[in-house]
Design an enzyme around this catalytic site. Structure first.
Site, PDB file in Angstrom:
ATOM      1  N   SER A  65       0.837  -1.171   0.028  1.00 13.73           N
ATOM      2  CA  SER A  65      -0.074  -0.145  -0.024  1.00 13.73           C
ATOM      3  C   SER A  65       0.846   1.299  -0.114  1.00 13.73           C
ATOM      4  O   SER A  65       0.348   2.308  -0.546  1.00 13.73           O
ATOM      5  CB  SER A  65      -1.028   0.069   1.214  1.00 13.73           C
ATOM      6  OG  SER A  65      -0.074  -0.075   2.460  1.00 13.73           O
ATOM      7  N   GLY A  94      -1.977  -4.025   1.269  1.00 15.86           N
ATOM      8  CA  GLY A  94      -1.998  -5.185   2.399  1.00 15.86           C
ATOM      9  C   GLY A  94      -1.262  -6.476   1.629  1.00 15.86           C
ATOM     10  O   GLY A  94      -1.243  -7.356   2.282  1.00 15.86           O
ATOM     11  N   ASN A 124       3.958  -5.682   5.902  1.00 21.25           N
ATOM     12  CA  ASN A 124       2.723  -6.264   6.250  1.00 21.25           C
ATOM     13  C   ASN A 124       2.916  -7.954   6.760  1.00 21.25           C
ATOM     14  O   ASN A 124       1.987  -8.639   7.239  1.00 21.25           O
ATOM     15  CB  ASN A 124       1.936  -6.264   4.897  1.00 21.25           C
ATOM     16  CG  ASN A 124       1.346  -5.134   4.585  1.00 21.25           C
ATOM     17  OD1 ASN A 124       0.766  -4.368   5.262  1.00 21.25           O
ATOM     18  ND2 ASN A 124       1.157  -4.837   3.151  1.00 21.25           N
ATOM     19  N   ASP A 213      -0.863   7.871  10.162  1.00 19.42           N
ATOM     20  CA  ASP A 213      -1.008   6.567  10.785  1.00 19.42           C
ATOM     21  C   ASP A 213       0.028   5.859  11.357  1.00 19.42           C
ATOM     22  O   ASP A 213      -0.184   4.738  11.849  1.00 19.42           O
ATOM     23  CB  ASP A 213      -2.117   5.788  10.059  1.00 19.42           C
ATOM     24  CG  ASP A 213      -1.339   5.271   8.821  1.00 19.42           C
ATOM     25  OD1 ASP A 213      -0.318   5.456   8.473  1.00 19.42           O
ATOM     26  OD2 ASP A 213      -2.043   4.144   8.180  1.00 19.42           O
ATOM     27  N   HIS A 216       1.835   4.741   6.789  1.00 18.65           N
ATOM     28  CA  HIS A 216       1.461   5.095   5.316  1.00 18.65           C
ATOM     29  C   HIS A 216       1.784   6.523   5.372  1.00 18.65           C
ATOM     30  O   HIS A 216       1.807   7.586   6.196  1.00 18.65           O
ATOM     31  CB  HIS A 216       0.038   5.039   5.032  1.00 18.65           C
ATOM     32  CG  HIS A 216      -0.529   3.735   4.826  1.00 18.65           C
ATOM     33  ND1 HIS A 216      -1.131   3.128   6.050  1.00 18.65           N
ATOM     34  CD2 HIS A 216      -0.225   2.498   3.896  1.00 18.65           C
ATOM     35  CE1 HIS A 216      -1.413   1.891   5.641  1.00 18.65           C
ATOM     36  NE2 HIS A 216      -0.822   1.662   4.538  1.00 18.65           N
TER      37      HIS A 216
END
Length: 240
Positions: A65, A94, A124, A213, A216
């Site tokens: 992502s 993801g 991830n 966050d 990202h």
């Protein structure tokens, strides 16, 4: 029975006489190519494959992502840095290493001969896999790309930092993974670059101005990314 990625074709010849799982029994999930169910992933995979079929790609970004985010928060920076460089985005939100491996085997590289591939993948995996297993998955990606596109140079980026500070468990996994994958650099085809410090404050904390966050990137984060790799990208593309 011990197996490497280069022995997988040999496994196919033995498939009639041994269990199909025997060869991979000791391999982690991170190196076993697998797709992801669901419309989001399938549609994005099809979109990437469609772009590859158009050809005319000099530069490809491969990842999750954070890479796909060049199409969102990073779109203006992408246009500035890569709009005139025949660049292609092969990121899917993801994705783990095993999903990228599947994609490289199923269309993402068809009909293209990029001069340079920029890879950043693995975050991830950090919640479920050990650093050495994540590193094995990244190594498999590099090997697959080298096998399929031997003329393509690879700029392998360290997994970006995540979490509020250095005590974050997933950041620790990423750091340890990076310590392993830097050894993939060969100085001829594969080049490693760690730009983690560009995102961090002096006390190793992450700013929400850069990663809202704590994972990202914001538009500012993408600007930092582009500037941090620009000299290496220009050099590996053979630009003057």
């Amino acid at each position: 029975m011990s197996c490497t990625r280069t022995s997988r074709s040999a496994w196919l010849l033995l498939a009639l006489t041994i269990s199909p799982w025997a060869c991979f029994a000791d391999e982690p999930a991170t190196v076993k190519p697998v797709s992801r169910p669901g419309k989001f992933w399938e549609d994005r995979q099809a979109q990437i494959n469609a772009r590859a079929k158009e050809g005319d790609v000099d530069l490809i970004f491969i990842g999750d992502s954070i890479t796909q985010g060049w199409l969102g928060n990073g779109k203006d920076v992408w246009k500035q840095f890569y709009g005139n460089r025949k660049a292609m985005n092969a990121g899917i939100g993801g994705d783990r290493t095993q999903h990228v491996l599947y994609r490289l085997e199923h269309g993402n590289l068809d009909n293209i001969q990029p001069k340079l591939a920029v890879i950043m993948i693995g975050t991830n995996n950090s919640g479920t896999d050990k650093p050495e297993d994540i590193a094995a998955g990244i190594k498999a990606i590099v090997e697959t790309l080298r096998e399929k596109k031997p003329e393509t140079k690879i700029l392998l980026l360290a997994i970006f930092p995540r979490g509020a500070d250095a005590s974050d468990p997933k950041r620790k996994v990423n750091i340890e993974t990076n310590r392993i994958i830097h050894n993939l650099e060969d100085g001829e085809h594969v080049f490693y670059l760690d730009i983690s410090d560009k995102f961090l404050n002096d006390d190793d904390t992450l700013s929400k101005d850069i990663m809202p966050d704590l994972l990202h990137l914001s538009p500012k984060g993408y600007e930092i990314w582009a500037n941090a790799i620009e000299a290496r990208v220009a050099d590996l593309l053979g630009e003057k």
